[in-house]
Design a protein around this motif. Structure first.
Motif, PDB file in Angstrom:
ATOM      1  N   TYR A 125       0.853  -1.181   0.000  1.00 24.93           N
ATOM      2  CA  TYR A 125       0.000   0.000   0.000  1.00 24.93           C
ATOM      3  C   TYR A 125       0.893   1.236   0.000  1.00 24.93           C
ATOM      4  O   TYR A 125       1.531   1.545   1.011  1.00 24.93           O
ATOM      5  CB  TYR A 125      -0.911   0.020   1.229  1.00 24.93           C
ATOM      6  N   TYR A 126       0.959   1.909  -1.137  1.00 16.41           N
ATOM      7  CA  TYR A 126       1.741   3.138  -1.177  1.00 16.41           C
ATOM      8  C   TYR A 126       1.335   3.956  -2.384  1.00 16.41           C
ATOM      9  O   TYR A 126       0.720   3.444  -3.324  1.00 16.41           O
ATOM     10  CB  TYR A 126       3.247   2.842  -1.223  1.00 16.41           C
ATOM     11  N   GLY A 127       1.666   5.233  -2.342  1.00 17.60           N
ATOM     12  CA  GLY A 127       1.433   6.119  -3.466  1.00 17.60           C
ATOM     13  C   GLY A 127       2.750   6.560  -4.053  1.00 17.60           C
ATOM     14  O   GLY A 127       3.793   6.522  -3.394  1.00 17.60           O
ATOM     15  N   ALA A 128       2.714   6.976  -5.307  1.00 17.62           N
ATOM     16  CA  ALA A 128       3.913   7.446  -5.980  1.00 17.62           C
ATOM     17  C   ALA A 128       3.524   8.515  -6.986  1.00 17.62           C
ATOM     18  O   ALA A 128       2.440   8.450  -7.577  1.00 17.62           O
ATOM     19  CB  ALA A 128       4.629   6.292  -6.683  1.00 17.62           C
ATOM     20  N   PRO A 129       4.383   9.512  -7.182  1.00  8.72           N
ATOM     21  CA  PRO A 129       4.079  10.557  -8.164  1.00  8.72           C
ATOM     22  C   PRO A 129       4.192  10.026  -9.590  1.00  8.72           C
ATOM     23  O   PRO A 129       4.976   9.115  -9.867  1.00  8.72           O
ATOM     24  CB  PRO A 129       5.147  11.630  -7.887  1.00  8.72           C
ATOM     25  N   LEU A 130       3.389  10.590 -10.485  1.00 13.14           N
ATOM     26  CA  LEU A 130       3.458  10.286 -11.913  1.00 13.14           C
ATOM     27  C   LEU A 130       3.616  11.586 -12.683  1.00 13.14           C
ATOM     28  O   LEU A 130       2.975  12.590 -12.336  1.00 13.14           O
ATOM     29  CB  LEU A 130       2.186   9.551 -12.367  1.00 13.14           C
ATOM     30  N   PRO A 131       4.414  11.613 -13.706  1.00  7.42           N
ATOM     31  CA  PRO A 131       5.302  10.534 -14.136  1.00  7.42           C
ATOM     32  C   PRO A 131       6.452  10.339 -13.152  1.00  7.42           C
ATOM     33  O   PRO A 131       6.789  11.252 -12.394  1.00  7.42           O
ATOM     34  CB  PRO A 131       5.800  11.002 -15.497  1.00  7.42           C
ATOM     35  N   THR A 132       7.041   9.162 -13.179  1.00  6.68           N
ATOM     36  CA  THR A 132       8.087   8.840 -12.204  1.00  6.68           C
ATOM     37  C   THR A 132       9.433   9.459 -12.561  1.00  6.68           C
ATOM     38  O   THR A 132      10.260   9.676 -11.674  1.00  6.68           O
ATOM     39  CB  THR A 132       8.255   7.316 -12.099  1.00  6.68           C
ATOM     40  N   ASP A 133       9.663   9.732 -13.838  1.00  2.82           N
ATOM     41  CA  ASP A 133      10.944  10.305 -14.251  1.00  2.82           C
ATOM     42  C   ASP A 133      11.145  11.675 -13.605  1.00  2.82           C
ATOM     43  O   ASP A 133      10.312  12.579 -13.750  1.00  2.82           O
ATOM     44  CB  ASP A 133      11.010  10.447 -15.772  1.00  2.82           C
ATOM     45  N   GLY A 134      12.239  11.801 -12.873  1.00  3.29           N
ATOM     46  CA  GLY A 134      12.563  13.071 -12.242  1.00  3.29           C
ATOM     47  C   GLY A 134      11.831  13.337 -10.945  1.00  3.29           C
ATOM     48  O   GLY A 134      12.061  14.365 -10.288  1.00  3.29           O
ATOM     49  N   ALA A 135      10.912  12.434 -10.556  1.00  2.92           N
ATOM     50  CA  ALA A 135      10.139  12.627  -9.325  1.00  2.92           C
ATOM     51  C   ALA A 135      10.812  11.911  -8.162  1.00  2.92           C
ATOM     52  O   ALA A 135      11.636  11.009  -8.346  1.00  2.92           O
ATOM     53  CB  ALA A 135       8.721  12.101  -9.502  1.00  2.92           C
ATOM     54  N   ASN A 136      10.469  12.317  -6.961  1.00  3.78           N
ATOM     55  CA  ASN A 136      10.981  11.616  -5.787  1.00  3.78           C
ATOM     56  C   ASN A 136      10.444  10.194  -5.777  1.00  3.78           C
ATOM     57  O   ASN A 136       9.249   9.978  -5.961  1.00  3.78           O
ATOM     58  CB  ASN A 136      10.563  12.339  -4.507  1.00  3.78           C
ATOM     59  N   PRO A 137      11.297   9.197  -5.558  1.00  2.16           N
ATOM     60  CA  PRO A 137      10.837   7.805  -5.585  1.00  2.16           C
ATOM     61  C   PRO A 137      10.056   7.456  -4.322  1.00  2.16           C
ATOM     62  O   PRO A 137      10.224   8.075  -3.267  1.00  2.16           O
ATOM     63  CB  PRO A 137      12.141   7.006  -5.668  1.00  2.16           C
ATOM     64  N   SER A 138       9.202   6.453  -4.450  1.00  2.50           N
ATOM     65  CA  SER A 138       8.412   5.973  -3.312  1.00  2.50           C
ATOM     66  C   SER A 138       8.965   4.635  -2.840  1.00  2.50           C
ATOM     67  O   SER A 138       9.369   3.797  -3.654  1.00  2.50           O
ATOM     68  CB  SER A 138       6.945   5.803  -3.713  1.00  2.50           C
ATOM     69  N   ALA A 139       8.992   4.443  -1.532  1.00  2.00           N
ATOM     70  CA  ALA A 139       9.366   3.141  -0.987  1.00  2.00           C
ATOM     71  C   ALA A 139       8.214   2.167  -1.201  1.00  2.00           C
ATOM     72  O   ALA A 139       7.041   2.550  -1.191  1.00  2.00           O
ATOM     73  CB  ALA A 139       9.679   3.254   0.497  1.00  2.00           C
ATOM     74  N   MET A 140       8.535   0.889  -1.408  1.00  4.20           N
ATOM     75  CA  MET A 140       7.518  -0.142  -1.621  1.00  4.20           C
ATOM     76  C   MET A 140       7.054  -0.654  -0.251  1.00  4.20           C
ATOM     77  O   MET A 140       7.531  -1.669   0.247  1.00  4.20           O
ATOM     78  CB  MET A 140       8.069  -1.264  -2.489  1.00  4.20           C
ATOM     79  N   THR A 141       6.136   0.051   0.352  1.00  4.08           N
ATOM     80  CA  THR A 141       5.687  -0.267   1.709  1.00  4.08           C
ATOM     81  C   THR A 141       4.520  -1.242   1.691  1.00  4.08           C
ATOM     82  O   THR A 141       3.675  -1.203   0.796  1.00  4.08           O
ATOM     83  CB  THR A 141       5.260   1.015   2.451  1.00  4.08           C
TER      84      THR A 141
END
Length: 421
Positions: free
Chosen positions: A54-70
């Motif tokens: 369960y986690y969120g991540a910014p899109l697009p991922t290129d150049g964005a802060n990465p999300s941990a796979m929680t």
């Protein structure tokens, strides 16, 4: 449950070309719902062999802060004096189990084995312009989806994959929308009603209920457990599906549910689903149409647009979609309603992974090149309907099926809003 697999797949003859496929199936093995567990369970249920992310991540991922796979890890605290209802352990109730995750992967792999390896219909790699996946607002369908996609496209699926989901209040796939006419209809003959066709089996099973209550500790006044066999069915079948022992009484370990008792629960559960969705007569069709008509209208829309796309550029509209394979992950109530609408010849309680597939074909020859045909598969084989218009749903003219759907729900489900009021 049986589904489309290469070994048993009934191929059509070479005079037809496959143009569009839509799959809908129930999720795979899970823990029981918390409401279906007993007040006190005599053994724990652990789910340490899997992780639910369960986690969120910014899109697009290129150049964005990465999300941990929680992911979630269920635990109890010595400082929390409250005990969870039902099973102790490390599971959510419900959640797809490790066995269910493996079944989900295999299901996807089997579908790919037919529609890519055997028929060359699916792309080798995941392509969002050709393939889409849809889930309900219940997270267990998303848990299944991740494994299905991986089973189909392997390492190519280790990317961001969009799962389509409608807002919870109007979700047609689960379904999540309310329909007052359907609700009123069901209340007259189904769960909680005084209809003799419903109450007779409950009355005949009074001794079984008394024995189950004595073992489980469920109060005889608990209406959720006693207006249908749904709760006992879910509790007992979930154990057996995962190789767990049938339950015993917390105070008297020698007082246990025997296999014969569980089999009787399962038999009565099958009766209930058959009665609710087919055997209670025309009311069952009216109920299924009201409560699942929007998804059927969406299916009809998809088939129509697939025929336009397959007929050639001159027939396409601005709203035509290039999607040629849609995959819906749903629930037993979803599958049951759809089977009711199709008026299946023999109704059953759809088991884990139960699958319906709609295949759209076009004739190859010059004379009939614009004629389209639909084949419907249930459990991997051609579905048989008791409706004379549908019959054996093997290469049924597409316009016949679409007219049948339109007659029930209207184009774009135009008849459903009036039923909701």
């Amino acid at each position: 449950m049986p589904h489309v697999r290469r070994a048993e797949y009934p191929k059509v003859n070479s005079s037809y070309t496959l143009e569009y496929v839509e799959v809908i199936h129930r999720h795979h093995k899970r823990t029981p719902y918390a409401a279906n567990t007993f007040p006190v369970e005599t053994y724990p249920w652990y789910c340490d062999d899997e992780a639910l992310f369960y986690y969120g991540a910014p899109l697009p991922t290129d150049g964005a802060n990465p999300s941990a796979m929680t992911y979630w890890s269920v635990f109890t605290s010595s400082s929390n004096p409250l005990a969870p209802r039902g099973f102790n352990g490390t599971c959510q109730f419900p959640q797809i189990t490790r066995e269910g995750l493996d079944d989900s992967w295999q299901h996807g792999n089997d579908l790919y084995g037919v529609y890519h390896d055997l028929l060359g219909f699916l792309p080798e790699k995941y392509d969002p312009n050709l393939v889409s996946f849809r889930v309900t607002n219940n997270v267990i369908t998303s848990q299944v989806a991740g494994m299905v996609v991986s089973g189909m496209f392997g390492t190519e699926a280790q990317q961001n994959i969009s799962l389509l989901v409608q807002p919870a209040s109007i979700d047609s796939l689960e379904p999540g929308y309310t329909c007052l006419a359907a609700k009123k209809n069901l209340s007259a003959y189904g769960v909680g009603s005084s209809d003799p066709g419903w109450t007779s089996h409950l009355e005949a099973a009074s001794d079984l209920y008394a024995n189950l209550d004595a073992i489980s500790g469920v109060p005889p006044t608990d209406s959720d457990f006693h207006t249908s066999f749904d709760h006992y069915f879910d509790n007992l079948s979930a154990r057996l599906c995962h190789g767990k022992p049938l339950p015993c009484n917390t105070s008297n370990p020698s007082l246990c549910v025997m296999q014969a008792m569980a089999d009787e629960v399962f038999r009565l559960g099958q009766y209930e689903y058959s009665y609710l969705y087919r055997d209670a007569g025309p009311r069952t069709l009216q109920y299924s149409v009201g409560s699942y008509g929007i998804w059927v209208a969406e299916l009809a829309h998809n088939v129509r647009h697939a025929t336009l796309h397959a007929a050639g550029p001159g027939n396409r509209t601005n709203s035509s979609s290039s999607i040629r394979y849609r995959h819906n992950i749903a629930h037993d109530g979803s599958i049951s309603r759809l089977l009711g609408i199709l008026q299946i010849e023999k109704m059953v309680w759809p088991g884990m992974g139960s699958e319906i597939v709609f295949e759209l074909y076009k004739k190859r020859n010059n004379v009939d090149w614009q004629k389209f045909y639909v084949r419907v598969l249930w459990g991997g084989q051609v579905l048989k309907s008791s409706n004379p218009t549908l019959g054996v749903m093997d290469m049924l003219r597409a316009e016949i099926l679409l007219a049948y759907f339109d007659g029930l729900v209207g184009r774009n489900a135009e008849k459903i809003p009036d039923l909701r009021r």
